[in-house]
Design an enzyme around this catalytic site. Structure first.
Site, PDB file in Angstrom:
ATOM      1  N   LYS A  64       0.577  -1.156  -0.248  1.00 47.80           N
ATOM      2  CA  LYS A  64       0.023   0.087  -0.016  1.00 47.80           C
ATOM      3  C   LYS A  64       0.715   1.291   0.045  1.00 47.80           C
ATOM      4  O   LYS A  64       0.220   2.383  -0.485  1.00 47.80           O
ATOM      5  CB  LYS A  64      -1.143  -0.072   1.068  1.00 47.80           C
ATOM      6  CG  LYS A  64      -0.249   0.248   2.425  1.00 47.80           C
ATOM      7  CD  LYS A  64      -1.511   0.205   3.308  1.00 47.80           C
ATOM      8  CE  LYS A  64      -0.847   0.416   5.013  1.00 47.80           C
ATOM      9  NZ  LYS A  64      -1.367  -0.407   6.068  1.00 47.80           N
ATOM     10  N   ARG A 100      -8.544  -0.252  16.319  1.00 48.11           N
ATOM     11  CA  ARG A 100      -8.823   0.144  14.765  1.00 48.11           C
ATOM     12  C   ARG A 100     -10.125  -0.697  14.181  1.00 48.11           C
ATOM     13  O   ARG A 100     -11.003  -0.908  14.869  1.00 48.11           O
ATOM     14  CB  ARG A 100      -7.597   0.208  13.890  1.00 48.11           C
ATOM     15  CG  ARG A 100      -7.684   1.090  12.573  1.00 48.11           C
ATOM     16  CD  ARG A 100      -6.428   1.405  11.855  1.00 48.11           C
ATOM     17  NE  ARG A 100      -6.354   0.055  10.884  1.00 48.11           N
ATOM     18  CZ  ARG A 100      -5.346  -0.046  10.140  1.00 48.11           C
ATOM     19  NH1 ARG A 100      -4.626   0.649   9.756  1.00 48.11           N
ATOM     20  NH2 ARG A 100      -5.285  -1.482   9.319  1.00 48.11           N
TER      21      ARG A 100
END
Ligand SMILES: *Cc1c(COP(=O)(O)O)cnc(C)c1O
Length: 353
Positions: A36, A131
């Site tokens: 990413k 998260r």
């Protein structure tokens, strides 16, 4: 040479990935290479794939699509829970996605039916970093529901620590994930093929000699690209920490006072500027700014100190380095600086083998 640019040493990235694959193989853990921070670069993706990782993963479907378009092979996992507005693209281009919401899994199944294929699901569990993740007490219910959708396949479970709150992966939370994997096995009457323990923040735990239990996969990005672990940003023994550097060009070079003159208010970015003075300095301006990178995530070469940055300028005290106009300064980006430089349209890339 165009500037600013990222200089990317593919051989070093590949050797970093291979060393991690080899060390983790000894404790029964495979590596998923995380791309990413590379904006879907096929060069970087292939360098990681060649190192023997079990597949690639990215947080953005756009990056997975560009890797596919560029002919990158290997299985691809979408790391971020799919947006409902993107489920069609997700099942078309990713083999597996990480999920926490039944509404999304339901839509993925419908989208997969339209394409006459099966989409792999990894259920993420919350282990304390706050998260993404299903609360552990809700996991069994979500597993049961997931099994009812005909066009998805439950591949495994996973967890993500360290990223948001800095919670360290340790024997306790990893044992909790292993226990959850056992409980899911009992529920489905089989064995989950994937138990993905986390990211580069898990390396210390994984290589500490502690039992790794059911965990058989880690998803590694920062450690592969930058050779560092994210919890203390310490270099990992044997890995290259200079596989990627960011190069900027000098556009002004003057002797200036180190202390601003006049009444001081807020700066363009809200913070108060420097107010201490050490007499005249050799002040240099580089054509690189906050539009291009995280200027405070750059490690400058010895003798050069970053004093401040605005949208388009980094101001440095060049000390005695005597940098003329047109010369270049090479920085080591941290993860934050790397991600932003990779995604800036103003920063080019130069690859080396
Ligand atoms: C970014 C990310 C990773 C990779 O993290 P690194 O610290 O770069 O190794 C792994 N898993 C998920 C879910 C991520 O979002």
């Amino acid at each position: 040479m165009t500037a600013p640019r990222l200089e990317i040493h593919l051989g070093k990235i590949s050797r970093n990935a291979r060393l991690l694959v080899q060390s983790l193989a000894r404790v029964g853990i495979g590596v998923t290479g995380v791309t990413k921070a590379a904006l879907g670069s096929a060069e970087i993706a292939n360098a990681i794939l060649n190192a023997g990782v079990s597949g690639l993963a990215d947080s953005r479907i756009e990056n997975i699509e560009s890797m596919r378009r560029a002919g990158v092979r290997g299985s691809m996992t979408l790391l971020r829970s799919p947006m409902l507005s993107q489920v069609g693209r997700v099942v078309a281009h990713a083999d597996v996605s990480f999920n926490t919401e039944l509404d999304v899994i339901s839509e993925l199944s419908s989208a997969a039916r339209k394409l006459d294929r099966k989409h792999g699901i990894v259920l993420m569990v919350e282990l304390g970093d706050l998260r993404e993740g299903i609360m552990p007490g809700d996991l069994a219910g979500v597993v049961r529901q997931t099994l009812r959708f005909p066009h998805v396949v439950l591949e495994g479970i996973g967890a993500n620590l360290a990223c948001l709150s800095g919670v360290r992966p340790d024997a306790k939370n990893m044992a909790e994930l292993s226990a959850l994997a056992d409980s899911v096995d009992a529920l489905i009457g089989g064995t989950l093929s994937l138990v993905s323990g986390g990211n580069s923040g898990n390396l210390q735990w994984a290589l500490s000699g502690a039992p790794t239990g059911r965990i058989n996969d880690l998803r590694l990005g920062e450690s592969v690209l930058l050779g560092r672990e994210p919890l203390g940003r310490n270099p990992i023994h044997g890995l290259h920490t200079d596989a990627i550097s960011l190069v900027a060009e000098v556009i002004e070079s003057k002797t200036k006072p180190s202390r601003p003159s006049g009444e001081i208010g807020e700066t363009a970015f809200g913070v108060v500027g420097p107010t201490h003075g050490v007499g005249d300095i050799s002040q240099i301006i580089l054509a690189l700014g906050r539009q291009d990178t995280d200027c405070f995530g750059l490690d400058a070469p010895p003798g050069i100190e970053i004093l401040g940055a605005s949208s388009d300028h980094i101001i440095v005290n060049a000390g005695d380095s005597g940098l003329p106009i047109g010369s270049e300064v090479r920085f080591q980006p941290n993860y934050s600086a790397l991600v932003r430089a990779m995604t800036s349209p103003f920063v080019s890339r130069q690859f080396f083998n």
